[in-house]
Design a protein around this motif. Sequence first.
Motif, PDB file in Angstrom:
ATOM      1  N   LEU A  20     -39.017  82.812  56.202  1.00 38.21           N
ATOM      2  CA  LEU A  20     -37.589  82.986  56.444  1.00 38.21           C
ATOM      3  C   LEU A  20     -36.833  82.018  55.549  1.00 38.21           C
ATOM      4  O   LEU A  20     -37.061  80.808  55.593  1.00 38.21           O
ATOM      5  CB  LEU A  20     -37.250  82.701  57.913  1.00 38.21           C
ATOM      6  N   VAL A  21     -35.939  82.567  54.727  1.00 40.85           N
ATOM      7  CA  VAL A  21     -35.167  81.759  53.794  1.00 40.85           C
ATOM      8  C   VAL A  21     -33.694  81.845  54.177  1.00 40.85           C
ATOM      9  O   VAL A  21     -33.118  82.939  54.198  1.00 40.85           O
ATOM     10  CB  VAL A  21     -35.343  82.254  52.339  1.00 40.85           C
ATOM     11  N   THR A  22     -33.093  80.713  54.510  1.00 42.08           N
ATOM     12  CA  THR A  22     -31.658  80.714  54.765  1.00 42.08           C
ATOM     13  C   THR A  22     -30.940  80.524  53.432  1.00 42.08           C
ATOM     14  O   THR A  22     -31.431  79.841  52.544  1.00 42.08           O
ATOM     15  CB  THR A  22     -31.247  79.598  55.734  1.00 42.08           C
ATOM     16  N   GLY A  23     -29.772  81.160  53.300  1.00 45.10           N
ATOM     17  CA  GLY A  23     -29.077  81.111  52.024  1.00 45.10           C
ATOM     18  C   GLY A  23     -29.783  81.943  50.964  1.00 45.10           C
ATOM     19  O   GLY A  23     -29.755  81.617  49.775  1.00 45.10           O
ATOM     20  N   LEU A  24     -30.400  83.049  51.375  1.00 41.67           N
ATOM     21  CA  LEU A  24     -31.206  83.858  50.461  1.00 41.67           C
ATOM     22  C   LEU A  24     -30.392  84.410  49.298  1.00 41.67           C
ATOM     23  O   LEU A  24     -30.913  84.580  48.199  1.00 41.67           O
ATOM     24  CB  LEU A  24     -31.858  85.015  51.228  1.00 41.67           C
ATOM     25  N   THR A  25     -29.116  84.698  49.526  1.00 41.31           N
ATOM     26  CA  THR A  25     -28.301  85.306  48.465  1.00 41.31           C
ATOM     27  C   THR A  25     -27.717  84.269  47.513  1.00 41.31           C
ATOM     28  O   THR A  25     -27.030  84.637  46.558  1.00 41.31           O
ATOM     29  CB  THR A  25     -27.156  86.129  49.064  1.00 41.31           C
ATOM     30  N   GLY A  26     -27.962  82.997  47.761  1.00 44.11           N
ATOM     31  CA  GLY A  26     -27.437  81.952  46.894  1.00 44.11           C
ATOM     32  C   GLY A  26     -28.265  81.772  45.635  1.00 44.11           C
ATOM     33  O   GLY A  26     -29.297  82.417  45.436  1.00 44.11           O
ATOM     34  N   PHE A  27     -27.810  80.878  44.773  1.00 48.33           N
ATOM     35  CA  PHE A  27     -28.475  80.607  43.505  1.00 48.33           C
ATOM     36  C   PHE A  27     -29.944  80.269  43.689  1.00 48.33           C
ATOM     37  O   PHE A  27     -30.835  80.908  43.119  1.00 48.33           O
ATOM     38  CB  PHE A  27     -27.739  79.460  42.795  1.00 48.33           C
ATOM     39  N   THR A  28     -30.242  79.277  44.523  1.00 41.48           N
ATOM     40  CA  THR A  28     -31.625  78.859  44.722  1.00 41.48           C
ATOM     41  C   THR A  28     -32.412  79.895  45.511  1.00 41.48           C
ATOM     42  O   THR A  28     -33.594  80.139  45.240  1.00 41.48           O
ATOM     43  CB  THR A  28     -31.685  77.507  45.447  1.00 41.48           C
ATOM     44  N   GLY A  29     -31.761  80.515  46.478  1.00 37.56           N
ATOM     45  CA  GLY A  29     -32.442  81.457  47.354  1.00 37.56           C
ATOM     46  C   GLY A  29     -33.115  82.598  46.621  1.00 37.56           C
ATOM     47  O   GLY A  29     -34.222  83.025  46.969  1.00 37.56           O
ATOM     48  N   ARG A  30     -32.465  83.110  45.581  1.00 36.47           N
ATOM     49  CA  ARG A  30     -33.032  84.232  44.839  1.00 36.47           C
ATOM     50  C   ARG A  30     -34.315  83.830  44.123  1.00 36.47           C
ATOM     51  O   ARG A  30     -35.273  84.598  44.058  1.00 36.47           O
ATOM     52  CB  ARG A  30     -32.002  84.762  43.839  1.00 36.47           C
TER      53      ARG A  30
END
Length: 311
Positions: A20-30
Amino acid sequence: MCAALMTGSRSDMSTNKRALVTGLTGFTGRYVADELAVAGFEVYGIGERLSALPRYTQVDLSDREALHAVVANVNPHVVLHLAGIAFVAADSAEAFYRVNTVGTRNLLEALANEAPNVECVLLASSANVYGNATEGMLDESALPNPANDYAVSKLAMEYMARLWFDRLPIVIARPFNYTGVGQSDVFLLPKIVGHFRQGAKQIELGNLDVFRDFSDVRAVVNAYRRLVQICPAGETINVCSGQSHSLREVLEMVGKIAGYDIEVKVNPAFVRANEVRSLLGSAERLRSIIGAWDSPPLNETLAWMYHLPSQ
């Protein structure tokens, strides 16, 4: 990428594991999502934005009930908590604490109650907690001295997380500055690269004599993935290159890549009174845990950013 980054198995514990990744749509998340998927994880994500990404749920960290429902549904084995407000010059101090500190507490509460199979929780803090260090290489024993609300909110998150160490396998990462293709141009390096890519003759910046330890985002997420696979619970770990560069040096590097020099205008409005002058980190603890690891030289990362379109 440096060969050292690929050292170690990508699938020794990750096959059929849910991340589970929080902030998945952010720069690092991708980048984290890609790194985990290659390693064999089934990647789920949450964030505040709408997205058509598979296995993604829009949820606010302040919504405790929704967080509990999502965590129970995913039942993750590993969690990478990247969500937060990361731009130091953001206007709302209250938002830093609401999202970075209280939002993280809400997530940990949900994990403790709804994720019985969780094996590792990585919390992304920040090297900004070290504050205005002017000399020397900072390891994790350096005393925190945060110089702005963003850094205070991250340090508060770290202390709060310790209250959950007896219930969750938590690892705290302190990334120093990092960059790469797709980072917003509200951050300095993408702004500089963007101006050169557009052929701009002039750029407005603040203090040119700030020194930062810059890593490549691909190296950072590689370290994150290896940390959650090993899970040194209870540890606080720097993620950094061990090399610092001033913005003057960055301008020179990108100028060589672009083939011209740009005129720099120092805008007093961009000079912050609480500017952290120098940040340089030691990655020895990180390497002692995950093995051989390095970040590409900064000029290679800048060339990647200059020659490839934004994601």
